[in-house]
Structures are given as structure tokens and as C-alpha cells.
Design a protein around this motif. Sequence first.
Motif, PDB file in Angstrom:
ATOM      1  N   ARG A 262      15.261  79.810  40.855  1.00 22.61           N
ATOM      2  CA  ARG A 262      16.389  80.218  40.006  1.00 22.61           C
ATOM      3  C   ARG A 262      17.186  81.373  40.618  1.00 22.61           C
ATOM      4  N   CYS A 263      16.512  82.216  41.396  1.00 25.86           N
ATOM      5  CA  CYS A 263      17.150  83.444  41.881  1.00 25.86           C
ATOM      6  C   CYS A 263      18.285  83.114  42.855  1.00 25.86           C
ATOM      7  N   LEU A 264      19.447  83.720  42.618  1.00 28.02           N
ATOM      8  CA  LEU A 264      20.622  83.476  43.459  1.00 28.02           C
ATOM      9  C   LEU A 264      20.697  84.458  44.632  1.00 28.02           C
ATOM     10  N   ASN A 265      19.759  85.390  44.688  1.00 28.63           N
ATOM     11  CA  ASN A 265      19.784  86.436  45.722  1.00 28.63           C
ATOM     12  C   ASN A 265      21.098  87.209  45.718  1.00 28.63           C
ATOM     13  N   CYS A 266      21.642  87.384  44.524  1.00 24.64           N
ATOM     14  CA  CYS A 266      22.929  88.075  44.420  1.00 24.64           C
ATOM     15  C   CYS A 266      22.790  89.587  44.544  1.00 24.64           C
ATOM     16  N   GLY A 267      21.594  90.108  44.237  1.00 25.28           N
ATOM     17  CA  GLY A 267      21.372  91.557  44.330  1.00 25.28           C
ATOM     18  C   GLY A 267      21.853  92.336  43.118  1.00 25.28           C
ATOM     19  N   ASN A 268      22.355  91.657  42.090  1.00 27.37           N
ATOM     20  CA  ASN A 268      22.817  92.368  40.879  1.00 27.37           C
ATOM     21  C   ASN A 268      21.744  93.288  40.311  1.00 27.37           C
ATOM     22  N   CYS A 269      20.501  92.769  40.291  1.00 24.79           N
ATOM     23  CA  CYS A 269      19.413  93.557  39.685  1.00 24.79           C
ATOM     24  C   CYS A 269      19.262  94.895  40.386  1.00 24.79           C
ATOM     25  N   THR A 270      19.425  94.907  41.705  1.00 26.04           N
ATOM     26  CA  THR A 270      19.250  96.167  42.434  1.00 26.04           C
ATOM     27  C   THR A 270      20.470  97.075  42.273  1.00 26.04           C
ATOM     28  N   CYS A 301      17.420  94.816  48.651  1.00 24.15           N
ATOM     29  CA  CYS A 301      16.321  94.079  49.289  1.00 24.15           C
ATOM     30  C   CYS A 301      16.478  92.574  49.072  1.00 24.15           C
ATOM     31  N   PHE A 302      17.534  92.156  48.367  1.00 25.84           N
ATOM     32  CA  PHE A 302      17.784  90.715  48.192  1.00 25.84           C
ATOM     33  C   PHE A 302      18.669  90.138  49.304  1.00 25.84           C
ATOM     34  N   THR A 303      19.139  90.981  50.234  1.00 28.32           N
ATOM     35  CA  THR A 303      19.903  90.420  51.348  1.00 28.32           C
ATOM     36  C   THR A 303      18.951  90.169  52.521  1.00 28.32           C
ATOM     37  N   ARG A 321      11.623  87.870  48.845  1.00 32.68           N
ATOM     38  CA  ARG A 321      12.517  88.970  48.468  1.00 32.68           C
ATOM     39  C   ARG A 321      12.272  89.387  47.015  1.00 32.68           C
ATOM     40  N   TYR A 322      12.108  88.386  46.122  1.00 35.13           N
ATOM     41  CA  TYR A 322      11.853  88.743  44.726  1.00 35.13           C
ATOM     42  C   TYR A 322      10.505  89.470  44.605  1.00 35.13           C
ATOM     43  N   ARG A 323       9.497  88.971  45.332  1.00 33.91           N
ATOM     44  CA  ARG A 323       8.167  89.611  45.284  1.00 33.91           C
ATOM     45  C   ARG A 323       8.258  91.058  45.771  1.00 33.91           C
ATOM     46  N   TRP A 351      21.834  91.819  33.387  1.00 30.22           N
ATOM     47  CA  TRP A 351      22.874  91.568  34.392  1.00 30.22           C
ATOM     48  C   TRP A 351      22.458  90.570  35.456  1.00 30.22           C
ATOM     49  N   CYS A 352      21.282  89.957  35.284  1.00 29.40           N
ATOM     50  CA  CYS A 352      20.908  88.851  36.175  1.00 29.40           C
ATOM     51  C   CYS A 352      21.680  87.627  35.698  1.00 29.40           C
ATOM     52  N   PRO A 353      22.501  87.028  36.554  1.00 31.12           N
ATOM     53  CA  PRO A 353      23.334  85.908  36.092  1.00 31.12           C
ATOM     54  C   PRO A 353      22.534  84.727  35.571  1.00 31.12           C
ATOM     55  N   VAL A 354      21.269  84.612  35.998  1.00 27.84           N
ATOM     56  CA  VAL A 354      20.468  83.497  35.490  1.00 27.84           C
ATOM     57  C   VAL A 354      19.363  83.977  34.546  1.00 27.84           C
ATOM     58  N   GLY A 355      19.435  85.242  34.144  1.00 31.48           N
ATOM     59  CA  GLY A 355      18.527  85.764  33.117  1.00 31.48           C
ATOM     60  C   GLY A 355      17.077  85.888  33.543  1.00 31.48           C
ATOM     61  N   ILE A 356      16.827  86.124  34.833  1.00 32.36           N
ATOM     62  CA  ILE A 356      15.435  86.349  35.261  1.00 32.36           C
ATOM     63  C   ILE A 356      14.970  87.675  34.654  1.00 32.36           C
ATOM     64  N   ASP A 357      13.747  87.646  34.124  1.00 32.98           N
ATOM     65  CA  ASP A 357      13.271  88.751  33.289  1.00 32.98           C
ATOM     66  C   ASP A 357      12.007  89.347  33.919  1.00 32.98           C
TER      67      ASP A 357
HETATM   68  S1  SF4 Z   1      20.045  89.541  39.617  1.00 37.44           S
HETATM   69 FE1  SF4 Z   1      18.752  87.734  39.242  1.00 37.44          FE
HETATM   70  S2  SF4 Z   1      19.625  86.115  40.543  1.00 37.44           S
HETATM   71 FE2  SF4 Z   1      20.454  88.084  41.297  1.00 37.44          FE
HETATM   72  S3  SF4 Z   1      18.983  88.720  42.914  1.00 37.44           S
HETATM   73 FE3  SF4 Z   1      18.301  89.690  41.018  1.00 37.44          FE
HETATM   74  S4  SF4 Z   1      16.750  88.253  40.177  1.00 37.44           S
HETATM   75 FE4  SF4 Z   1      17.966  87.106  41.707  1.00 37.44          FE
END
Ligand code: SF4
Length: 372
Positions: A262-270, A301-303, A321-323, A351-357
Motif C-alpha cells: 500500500r505504501c506509496l513511498n511518498c515520504g509524507n509521514c516523515t 528515509c522513504f527515498t 524503508r517502512y520497517r 496525512w498518509c494518502p493511503v491511511g497507513i496507521d
Molecule cells: S505517508 Fe504513507 S504512503 Fe507515504 S511513505 Fe509514509 S507510509 Fe508510505
Amino acid sequence: MSEASVLSPDDLQRLIDTLGARGYSVIGPTVDNGAIVYEPITGADALPTGRGDEQAGGHYRLTDRGDSEVFGFTVGPQGWKRHLHPPEQVLWTARRRGRGFTVEGTGTDATAHAFLGVRPCELSAIVAQDQVLTGGPFADTGYRARRDGTFLVAVNCGRPAATCFCASMGTGPAADGHYDIVLTEVADGDRHIYYAEAGSEAGRDVLATMNAAPAADADREAAHRVVETARANMGRHLETDGLPEVLRANLDHPRYEKVAERCLNCGNCTMVCPTCFCTTVEDVTDLTGSEAVRVRRWDSCFTTDFSYVHGGAVRLNGHARYRQWLTHKLATWHDQFGRSGCVGCGRCITWCPVGIDITEEAAAIQASERSR
Ligand code: SF4
Ligand code: SF4
């Protein structure tokens, strides 16, 4: 007699003026582009009176509460870190001079800021960044200068969002030190007051200058009820007992591959996380080759580039990357800094576009560990 004071809604303007008269540029919550952001303000009319927020995984909307509460929202996308540890900072500029060149540093910004409306979880995040950026042998001098000049007016939480879990992390909903003044907004029936407590000499001095009225026992009890109601209404929970050990023992847990789907590796979370501190450095030259600027920018760290070392990137896939992100926040931060790197503000969920929690992912790993 209580040491606490009581301010009226009109006193917020006097507080802003008093801080301004002491040379502080006041930064406070205001509405911009449909979100609560922290920007310079000169008047209480810029504060988000009557605005609330609705938050869920991948969802944020401002609401009209239709009341006169000024701090009736939780947190927006920005933490205070953008004012202490800016997203972009010029480190130095080099200019060609004949056959040589000169290098000029940028110095440090001498503006003293007063932050008005710092939530308890955000205070804890500031303390976490203090530790990272100034706690070691090589302090970030720009951060230290900005931080040393900052006056903190915290506001205890009365209305946690559905994504909040500060009570699990021990960082809220009431502030526990590290502020100059802490306010609790009490709006019940005909009463609308700010229960104010000083946490430093500077805070005591500001409240004394304002001739703030002493608080009565009933005011203290009402303020206590506000935070206890917030504590009882936390949107999420994270079981922290033994969590670092469980995460360290499950580095190959299949849940990481699942979340990576699901993770888009967008880096929003960071970007929204108030404790994330990683940066990269870029050199930018002009087309004539007469000037070069070294710029420091927030990194994530998502790039893929973030983990690039000689020979290539270390974390080549999303699950690695998520780990890295989750285990750093909830496990290895303890090894480095003796505390959690998460303060439970819930921004990464909202602010995760796919709602990862993060609470759901940690709980899934804990559940499979328990069932073993
Ligand atoms: S905000 Fe969500 S989709 Fe984007 S990198 Fe973080 S966990 Fe992945
Ligand atoms: S990891 Fe998420 S909940 Fe924890 S401090 Fe960062 S943004 Fe807030």
C-alpha cells in the motif's frame, strides 16, 4: 492561594501584545488553505476561533464548530519543527573572486520567537529534537540559537482527534514541563477562561505583567476535567510495554511486505512528523559558475537515495524503508536517545494518502508475537 491564574478570551490579545513588547515575534495557529498552520500573527483575530478538525487515516477536514473556542482543534499538518529546524536552510555561499573565491556563512537568525498554542505532544517532540540536534558533541548551532530564543506557550488538549494517541506515549493530553506558560481552555456553560500556569521565571513574569487574576479551586477543577475528558477520548492506543523488544525480534515479519503493497513511498509521514530530523545537503551553482550555494533540506528515509552508500542504496524496497521508519520511531530511538521517537500526535496517520496507521502496524506485529 493557587499559583495559577485565569485569563479571559480578550486577554489572548494582551498576551500577544505583551510577548511582542518583549521582542518576540509571535507564531500561532491560523487557518490557511483549509488547514491549521503555524504562522506569524500579530492579533488574536488570526487565531482559529470556532474551528475544529476532523481527522482519520488519510483524511483531514476543518470544521466550523460554531462556538467561541480558540483551541478547539488538535494539530494540523505542520509541526513547530519548521520554525526551529527549517525545511530548507542555506549553509554557505561561495563566490568567485578573480582566480579564487570567498565563502560566506549565513549566520544565525537572531529573531526571538514565541510559539503560542504548542500542544503537549508537540512539546515532547521539541524536547526530542533538542536531544538530537543539540544533545551530542556537535550541536546544530542554528537550531540552538533559534531554540534558546524561543518562548513556549503550551495549550493542553481538550479534544483529541481520532488519530491521537499521546496518552499511550505519555506525552499528553496535559503538558508536563518544558513550557514557559501552559493554558487550558475551559468553555463550559457561561464560563470561557484560560487556566494559566507558569513553568519558568519568564512565564511568571509575563503573567505578572498582565496582572492575571488568581485562579480559584473551581477553575483548577474545571481545567483538570478538560484534560481528563481528552484522556478518556483518545482516538487510538499503542501498547508500548515491551514494544521495542517485539519489533527488534520481528524484523522479517510478513506485515512489512503487506504494508509495502500500500505504501506509496511518498515520504509524507516523515515530512509531517514533528520528531523526524533527517536532512540532505545539495550544492547548487549558477549557470555562469560564479556562485555556488550549499543548501540543507529535509530528507526522508522513504527515498531510495537516502540510504545510498558506495555501491548503491541499502534499502531497495518499500518494506525495508517502512520497517526502517517504524522500528526507528518505536524501537531503536530508545537505544539512541533513551525514549520513543514517537509522541503520538497522529499526523503520520492523517496525512498518509493511503491511511497507513503506525498503531495498527505495530499492533499487528504484537498480536502475532502474542499468538506464538
Ligand atoms: S505517508 Fe504513507 S504512503 Fe507515504 S511513505 Fe509514509 S507510509 Fe508510505
Ligand atoms: S510517528 Fe506519527 S504519530 Fe508518532 S510523532 Fe511522528 S507523526 Fe506523530
